[in-house]
Write a protein that holds these residues in place. Structure first.
Motif, PDB file in Angstrom:
ATOM      1  N   TYR A 171      13.748  -9.143   0.187  1.00 23.87           N
ATOM      2  CA  TYR A 171      12.335  -9.097   0.576  1.00 23.87           C
ATOM      3  C   TYR A 171      11.644  -7.801   0.160  1.00 23.87           C
ATOM      4  N   VAL A 172      12.365  -6.679   0.253  1.00 22.64           N
ATOM      5  CA  VAL A 172      11.713  -5.395   0.009  1.00 22.64           C
ATOM      6  C   VAL A 172      11.271  -5.223  -1.436  1.00 22.64           C
ATOM      7  N   SER A 173      11.947  -5.878  -2.365  1.00 18.56           N
ATOM      8  CA  SER A 173      11.554  -5.722  -3.771  1.00 18.56           C
ATOM      9  C   SER A 173      10.193  -6.358  -4.044  1.00 18.56           C
ATOM     10  N   GLY A 174       9.768  -7.287  -3.166  1.00 17.30           N
ATOM     11  CA  GLY A 174       8.476  -7.953  -3.347  1.00 17.30           C
ATOM     12  C   GLY A 174       7.302  -6.987  -3.374  1.00 17.30           C
ATOM     13  N   PRO A 175       7.043  -6.245  -2.280  1.00 16.99           N
ATOM     14  CA  PRO A 175       5.909  -5.324  -2.281  1.00 16.99           C
ATOM     15  C   PRO A 175       6.053  -4.181  -3.279  1.00 16.99           C
ATOM     16  N   VAL A 176       7.277  -3.749  -3.544  1.00 18.92           N
ATOM     17  CA  VAL A 176       7.480  -2.617  -4.457  1.00 18.92           C
ATOM     18  C   VAL A 176       7.125  -3.013  -5.887  1.00 18.92           C
ATOM     19  N   LEU A 177       7.651  -4.122  -6.357  1.00 18.36           N
ATOM     20  CA  LEU A 177       7.345  -4.534  -7.737  1.00 18.36           C
ATOM     21  C   LEU A 177       5.919  -5.053  -7.861  1.00 18.36           C
ATOM     22  N   TYR A 178       5.417  -5.686  -6.807  1.00 17.43           N
ATOM     23  CA  TYR A 178       4.018  -6.134  -6.832  1.00 17.43           C
ATOM     24  C   TYR A 178       3.086  -4.930  -6.936  1.00 17.43           C
ATOM     25  N   ALA A 179       3.398  -3.877  -6.208  1.00 17.10           N
ATOM     26  CA  ALA A 179       2.606  -2.642  -6.292  1.00 17.10           C
ATOM     27  C   ALA A 179       2.654  -2.071  -7.708  1.00 17.10           C
ATOM     28  N   ALA A 180       3.845  -2.089  -8.310  1.00 15.86           N
ATOM     29  CA  ALA A 180       3.987  -1.584  -9.681  1.00 15.86           C
ATOM     30  C   ALA A 180       3.145  -2.410 -10.651  1.00 15.86           C
ATOM     31  N   GLN A 181       3.143  -3.719 -10.460  1.00 13.03           N
ATOM     32  CA  GLN A 181       2.362  -4.590 -11.346  1.00 13.03           C
ATOM     33  C   GLN A 181       0.862  -4.355 -11.183  1.00 13.03           C
ATOM     34  N   LEU A 182       0.442  -4.097  -9.957  1.00 15.48           N
ATOM     35  CA  LEU A 182      -0.974  -3.773  -9.725  1.00 15.48           C
ATOM     36  C   LEU A 182      -1.359  -2.460 -10.414  1.00 15.48           C
ATOM     37  N   LEU A 183      -0.392  -1.544 -10.499  1.00  9.74           N
ATOM     38  CA  LEU A 183      -0.625  -0.243 -11.133  1.00  9.74           C
ATOM     39  C   LEU A 183      -0.325  -0.268 -12.631  1.00  9.74           C
ATOM     40  N   HIS A 184      -0.005  -1.443 -13.164  1.00 13.22           N
ATOM     41  CA  HIS A 184       0.311  -1.626 -14.594  1.00 13.22           C
ATOM     42  C   HIS A 184       1.520  -0.799 -15.037  1.00 13.22           C
ATOM     43  N   ILE A 185       2.482  -0.675 -14.128  1.00 14.44           N
ATOM     44  CA  ILE A 185       3.765  -0.047 -14.470  1.00 14.44           C
ATOM     45  C   ILE A 185       4.722  -1.165 -14.883  1.00 14.44           C
ATOM     46  N   HIS A 202       0.835  -1.211   0.000  1.00 14.63           N
ATOM     47  CA  HIS A 202       0.000   0.000   0.000  1.00 14.63           C
ATOM     48  C   HIS A 202       0.870   1.261   0.000  1.00 14.63           C
ATOM     49  N   GLN A 203       1.916   1.259   0.833  1.00 13.37           N
ATOM     50  CA  GLN A 203       2.818   2.421   0.885  1.00 13.37           C
ATOM     51  C   GLN A 203       3.587   2.578  -0.427  1.00 13.37           C
ATOM     52  N   ALA A 204       3.995   1.451  -1.009  1.00 18.01           N
ATOM     53  CA  ALA A 204       4.719   1.504  -2.280  1.00 18.01           C
ATOM     54  C   ALA A 204       3.846   2.071  -3.394  1.00 18.01           C
TER      55      ALA A 204
END
Length: 366
Positions: A102-116, A82-84
């Motif tokens: 571990y930190v790349s998980g939420p960051v890239l997952y957030a990007a994928q949810l945003l279609h980046i 959510h923060q990412a």
């Protein structure tokens, strides 16, 4: 171009990202970069020190056994995602690049949810859990070992090498052997277990010192800062006066300048070390750490042994005698050392950073 990088926990995940950012800034100064890392990883100190804008998220890894800590891990992952998303919406990157941890998980997952668009870099021959998860929706994956390609979808993975290798391969610095009272004309072996040192490697070196005291080649042994006093005490207990061809030091600050000057490298089989040594074409004696996820260092080492670029000693087999024998056999046999160097060079990717940047641009400009 606007790029978000994320990776952390250990230097092996951080330094490939920093090498890529450094080259991007050198060739395209207008590139805007944001680095998103963890609150407790090394990146929190290393990245800001490199004058790169940095944001931190609270994350932790899964425990392999059943643990209530895993409930917290899931909660932190969802909160960090959510923060990412908020950070990504504010920065508006063209592409998000993950280099593991571990930190790349939420960051890239957030990007994928945003279609980046997203790009992953996998440093090891065995793919990490986070990268396996992210690869399901990643646009491209850059791998450092050809063996890792089969873990990804057809045409998704591209062999680019490790960007960190380019920094070492193109280093213009000349190492001053006078700092160690060594001669540049005498072959030298470097032994080190990483910045923190490796306990069993240090113990084996102490045990082997009487044998190394008899050789004509030079031995530079870095114990790790925290273990230096223990090694010094053990050597004093031995009552051995070290030959002028041996130097024992806690840490080597100018490793990028030193590495091209040595003739054999002995140490762990971490992805970054292997990338540096193959880019330079250095013969290796590898002692994989058994304490890493999926035993990936052993698999990293085996790929070099199979290519004829390295000798491997497992930690179970490591003794003063086995270590001395493996080193001496290579240092006393110049043709063998040269052949190993040639095979190591074939595996090296000295232009890795540019190849990885090309992959990032390909995805960003889709």
């Amino acid at each position: 171009m606007r790029i978000v990088f994320s990776g952390g926990g250990t230097g092996g995940h951080i330094y490939p990202a920093l090498a890529t950012i450094k080259q991007l800034k050198a060739t395209e100064p207008a590139t805007d970069v944001l680095y998103i890392g963890g609150e407790r990883g090394l990146e929190k100190q290393i990245v800001p020190a490199a004058n790169i804008p940095f944001k931190a998220l609270a994350v932790q890894g899964f425990k392999r056994s059943l643990s209530l800590d895993n409930v917290k891990t899931v909660y932190l992952f969802l909160t960090a995602t959510h923060q990412a998303k908020r950070l990504l919406k504010a920065f508006k990157p063209d592409v998000v690049v993950g280099t593991g941890g571990y930190v790349s998980g939420p960051v890239l997952y957030a990007a994928q949810l945003l279609h980046i668009p997203t790009v992953i870099h996998e440093q090891n021959s065995v793919v990490g859990v986070t990268n396996k998860f992210l690869a399901r929706h990643a646009d491209k994956v850059g791998v450092a070992f050809a063996a890792a390609k089969s873990a990804f979808k057809p045409a998704q993975a591209v062999l680019v090498g490790n960007p960190r290798a380019s920094e070492v391969a193109h280093s213009q610095a000349e190492f001053d052997w006078a700092n160690y009272h060594f001669s540049k004309d005498i072959p030298t072996v470097l032994i080190f277990g990483g910045s923190q040192g490796a306990l069993k490697l240090n113990q084996a070196m102490v045990e082997a010192m009487p044998q190394f005291n008899q050789v004509t080649y030079q031995v530079l042994f870095a114990t790790g800062t925290k273990r230096f006093a223990d090694v010094q005490a053990a050597l004093t207990k031995q009552g051995l006066n070290l030959a002028k061809t041996i130097q024992v030091v806690p840490y080597i600050e100018d490793m990028p300048a030193l590495m091209p000057a040595v003739d054999l490298v002995v140490g762990r089989a971490g992805a970054t070390s292997i990338a540096e040594q193959t880019a330079l074409g250095k013969p290796m004696v590898l002692i994989p750490s058994p304490y890493v996820t999926n035993d990936h260092q052993t698999k990293n080492a085996r790929s070099l042994v199979n290519a004829g670029a390295a000798t491997m000693i497992t930690e179970d087999e490591l003794t003063g005698n086995s270590l001395f024998k493996a080193i001496d056999e290579i240092m006393q046999n110049v043709p063998k050392r040269q052949l190993m160097a040639e095979e190591a060079k074939k595996l090296g990717q000295p232009d890795a950073v540019n190849q990885f940047i090309d992959l990032i641009k390909l995805v960003a400009n889709k």
